[in-house]
Design a protein around this motif. Structure first.
Motif, PDB file in Angstrom:
ATOM      1  N   ALA A 296      10.649  45.265  57.449  1.00 32.93           N
ATOM      2  CA  ALA A 296      11.106  43.895  57.701  1.00 32.93           C
ATOM      3  C   ALA A 296      11.892  43.337  56.517  1.00 32.93           C
ATOM      4  O   ALA A 296      12.848  42.577  56.703  1.00 32.93           O
ATOM      5  N   LEU A 297      11.520  43.693  55.315  1.00 34.61           N
ATOM      6  CA  LEU A 297      12.270  43.221  54.147  1.00 34.61           C
ATOM      7  C   LEU A 297      13.684  43.793  54.144  1.00 34.61           C
ATOM      8  O   LEU A 297      14.645  43.098  53.777  1.00 34.61           O
ATOM      9  N   ASP A 298      13.837  45.047  54.548  1.00 30.38           N
ATOM     10  CA  ASP A 298      15.185  45.600  54.700  1.00 30.38           C
ATOM     11  C   ASP A 298      15.944  44.856  55.794  1.00 30.38           C
ATOM     12  O   ASP A 298      17.120  44.498  55.623  1.00 30.38           O
ATOM     13  N   MET A 299      15.284  44.649  56.911  1.00 27.96           N
ATOM     14  CA  MET A 299      15.931  44.058  58.084  1.00 27.96           C
ATOM     15  C   MET A 299      16.380  42.627  57.839  1.00 27.96           C
ATOM     16  O   MET A 299      17.508  42.247  58.188  1.00 27.96           O
ATOM     17  N   PHE A 300      15.528  41.824  57.231  1.00 28.00           N
ATOM     18  CA  PHE A 300      15.808  40.392  57.128  1.00 28.00           C
ATOM     19  C   PHE A 300      16.208  39.913  55.737  1.00 28.00           C
ATOM     20  O   PHE A 300      16.772  38.834  55.594  1.00 28.00           O
TER      21      PHE A 300
ATOM     22  N   ARG B  33      25.524  39.759  57.959  1.00 28.44           N
ATOM     23  CA  ARG B  33      26.266  40.284  59.111  1.00 28.44           C
ATOM     24  C   ARG B  33      27.775  40.327  58.881  1.00 28.44           C
ATOM     25  O   ARG B  33      28.500  40.935  59.671  1.00 28.44           O
ATOM     26  N   ASP B  34      28.261  39.694  57.831  1.00 31.55           N
ATOM     27  CA  ASP B  34      29.666  39.824  57.462  1.00 31.55           C
ATOM     28  C   ASP B  34      29.919  41.111  56.692  1.00 31.55           C
ATOM     29  O   ASP B  34      31.037  41.636  56.697  1.00 31.55           O
ATOM     30  N   PHE B  35      28.897  41.609  56.025  1.00 36.05           N
ATOM     31  CA  PHE B  35      28.994  42.850  55.246  1.00 36.05           C
ATOM     32  C   PHE B  35      27.823  43.755  55.644  1.00 36.05           C
ATOM     33  O   PHE B  35      26.904  43.996  54.861  1.00 36.05           O
ATOM     34  N   PRO B  36      27.845  44.260  56.887  1.00 36.77           N
ATOM     35  CA  PRO B  36      26.700  45.035  57.391  1.00 36.77           C
ATOM     36  C   PRO B  36      26.601  46.409  56.736  1.00 36.77           C
ATOM     37  O   PRO B  36      27.595  46.963  56.245  1.00 36.77           O
ATOM     38  N   SER B  37      25.414  46.928  56.740  1.00 34.42           N
ATOM     39  CA  SER B  37      25.179  48.284  56.235  1.00 34.42           C
ATOM     40  C   SER B  37      24.068  48.912  57.053  1.00 34.42           C
ATOM     41  O   SER B  37      23.166  48.225  57.547  1.00 34.42           O
ATOM     42  N   PHE B  38      24.133  50.233  57.191  1.00 33.72           N
ATOM     43  CA  PHE B  38      23.079  50.942  57.889  1.00 33.72           C
ATOM     44  C   PHE B  38      21.878  51.135  56.968  1.00 33.72           C
ATOM     45  O   PHE B  38      22.023  51.451  55.785  1.00 33.72           O
ATOM     46  N   TYR B  39      20.706  50.941  57.530  1.00 35.47           N
ATOM     47  CA  TYR B  39      19.460  51.271  56.847  1.00 35.47           C
ATOM     48  C   TYR B  39      18.567  51.989  57.854  1.00 35.47           C
ATOM     49  O   TYR B  39      18.868  52.040  59.055  1.00 35.47           O
ATOM     50  N   ARG B  40      17.495  52.570  57.392  1.00 36.18           N
ATOM     51  CA  ARG B  40      16.604  53.333  58.272  1.00 36.18           C
ATOM     52  C   ARG B  40      15.413  52.463  58.673  1.00 36.18           C
ATOM     53  O   ARG B  40      14.537  52.198  57.857  1.00 36.18           O
ATOM     54  N   PRO B  41      15.361  52.016  59.937  1.00 41.82           N
ATOM     55  CA  PRO B  41      14.289  51.113  60.367  1.00 41.82           C
ATOM     56  C   PRO B  41      12.996  51.837  60.706  1.00 41.82           C
ATOM     57  O   PRO B  41      11.989  51.196  61.012  1.00 41.82           O
ATOM     58  N   SER B  42      13.026  53.146  60.695  1.00 39.35           N
ATOM     59  CA  SER B  42      11.831  53.953  60.916  1.00 39.35           C
ATOM     60  C   SER B  42      12.115  55.332  60.328  1.00 39.35           C
ATOM     61  O   SER B  42      13.187  55.896  60.544  1.00 39.35           O
ATOM     62  N   HIS B  43      11.160  55.849  59.579  1.00 40.14           N
ATOM     63  CA  HIS B  43      11.378  57.141  58.929  1.00 40.14           C
ATOM     64  C   HIS B  43      10.035  57.737  58.544  1.00 40.14           C
ATOM     65  O   HIS B  43       8.987  57.305  59.061  1.00 40.14           O
ATOM     66  N   GLU B  44      10.052  58.718  57.644  1.00 40.72           N
ATOM     67  CA  GLU B  44       8.849  59.496  57.355  1.00 40.72           C
ATOM     68  C   GLU B  44       7.686  58.655  56.836  1.00 40.72           C
ATOM     69  O   GLU B  44       6.519  59.008  57.050  1.00 40.72           O
ATOM     70  N   THR B  45       7.962  57.559  56.152  1.00 39.34           N
ATOM     71  CA  THR B  45       6.884  56.750  55.573  1.00 39.34           C
ATOM     72  C   THR B  45       6.927  55.298  56.025  1.00 39.34           C
ATOM     73  O   THR B  45       6.347  54.428  55.388  1.00 39.34           O
ATOM     74  N   ALA B  46       7.587  55.037  57.145  1.00 38.44           N
ATOM     75  CA  ALA B  46       7.591  53.699  57.739  1.00 38.44           C
ATOM     76  C   ALA B  46       7.863  53.876  59.229  1.00 38.44           C
ATOM     77  O   ALA B  46       8.956  54.296  59.598  1.00 38.44           O
TER      78      ALA B  46
END
Length: 373
Positions: free
Chosen positions: A55-59, A65-78
């Motif tokens: 959630a900290l990554d997400m929000f 939203r003017d400078f979006p970037s990809f992040y991993r919302p689910s992975h090996e340790t989340a």
């Protein structure tokens, strides 16, 4: 009471409200029906810390939203909601009022899909609605040099177009492996096409306050949603009934995936045998074990899932999967990693027809008569 203006510094009440909401999320871990053994309870508390990181990554970190970037919302340790061990997930926050472009290399993953979504688990209805989708199963175009370009907009565009709406707030990417050891994931970036500035705005106190509130609401909403799911699955143990597919789509599910969810509960001398007597043509299928909180079990080091590529098939073309605490010395054994109960999931991805798996519980001693070693 002091009146806040746009330049009024955020007071400690915003931080305290954030902490209080996170604290209240802990009630989901001690619900009466949840397992109270040491492993499940410890994983439950860890689950809340993982949801907080997501959630900290997400929000907070990736919410411009003017400078979006990809992040991993689910992975090996989340992990969230029966996360697929065969998937490499990406997400970017966007504003449906604007146009965006995703570009990069296609990679070699068996399936690559993009979904525009609206809503989220932090909202009161808990829905993360699928607005539109484009993927390799339905004709995603790849350039001659192995790159791809996808335009996100409300109005149609030539080539790969992902439709958005005014309330679209994110794009979710699923990259599905058949074999993580040999396949290369897509390397992607996203940019806003009609940006009015070349640098992000400074963080304001009001945005911080809003983002903290959304972060805590996401943790509590997500924990509640999937605790409710697990409670429902628990009523029908050791079965894999088809999920409500329409409801899965309301929670961000892929329209090319047919989902099953279930609950395993096994005594020390029992195993769960899952059988598929025929396999339809499909991009992939897989089965996985999760803990009670619907986190996939530790797939980095333990065999807790099986798919189209990794499965050992029977002579008749079917497949038998064995869920057990100890190695029964047979193909397709999945390790419960110390859990006597938990959730599980099966998926058909891009299947030309649906064949339902069937389950039965056996004594460990009975298994050798049914499964070839």
């Amino acid at each position: 009471m002091a009146v806040e203006t746009p330049n009024t510094p955020v007071d400690i009440d915003a931080w305290e409200a954030f902490c209080d909401e996170l604290k209240s999320a802990g009630q989901q871990i001690i619900r009466p029906e949840t397992p109270a053994d040491d492993v499940s309870r410890a994983e439950g508390w860890r689950y809340l810390t993982r949801l907080t990181r997501i959630a900290l990554d997400m929000f907070m970190e990736c919410s411009d939203r003017d400078f979006p970037s990809f992040y991993r919302p689910s992975h090996e340790t989340a992990k969230i909601g029966a996360d697929n061990p065969d998937n490499y997930y990406l997400r970017a926050e966007i504003n449906g009022q604007h146009d965006y472009k995703i570009s990069g290399t296609r990679g070699t993953v068996a399936y690559l899909g993009f979904i525009a979504i609206a809503g989220g688990y932090e909202e009161k209805d808990g829905n993360m609605r699928s607005i539109s989708a484009i993927d390799t199963h339905t004709g995603l175009e790849v350039n001659e040099d192995g790159t791809i370009d996808v335009i996100l907009s409300q109005t149609p565009k030539p080539g790969n177009w992902l439709k958005t709406t005014a309330d679209t707030l994110a794009v979710l990417v699923r990259e599905t492996y058949l074999d993580r050891k040999t396949e290369t994931f897509a390397d992607l970036k996203i940019t806003r096409l009609d940006a009015s500035s070349n640098k992000p705005a400074a963080l304001s106190g009001q945005k911080l306050k809003t983002d903290l509130a959304k972060t805590a609401a996401f943790v509590k909403g997500t924990a509640t949603l999937f605790a409710d799911w697990a409670e429902g699955f628990k009523a029908f143990p050791n079965t894999l009934p088809p999920a409500d597919q329409a409801y899965c789509q309301k929670l961000g599910g892929d329209p090319n995936i047919y989902y099953y969810h279930g609950y395993f509960n096994l005594a020390e001398d029992e195993v769960l045998l899952i059988e598929l007597d025929e396999l339809p043509s499909c991009d992939n299928w897989n089965f996985q074990l999760n803990n009670y909180w619907m986190e996939s079990l530790e797939y980095r080091y333990v065999q807790i899932h099986v798919n189209k590529h990794t499965a050992v098939y029977r002579d008749d073309g079917g497949v038998s999967i064995v869920v057990a605490a100890k190695d029964p010395q047979c193909p397709n054994w999945l390790d419960t990693t110390g859990h006597t109960e938990g959730t599980m999931a099966f998926r058909w991805i891009g299947a030309d027809r649906i064949v339902h798996p069937h389950c039965r519980v056996l004594k460990s001693s009975e298994l050798s008569h049914l499964i070839a070693k």
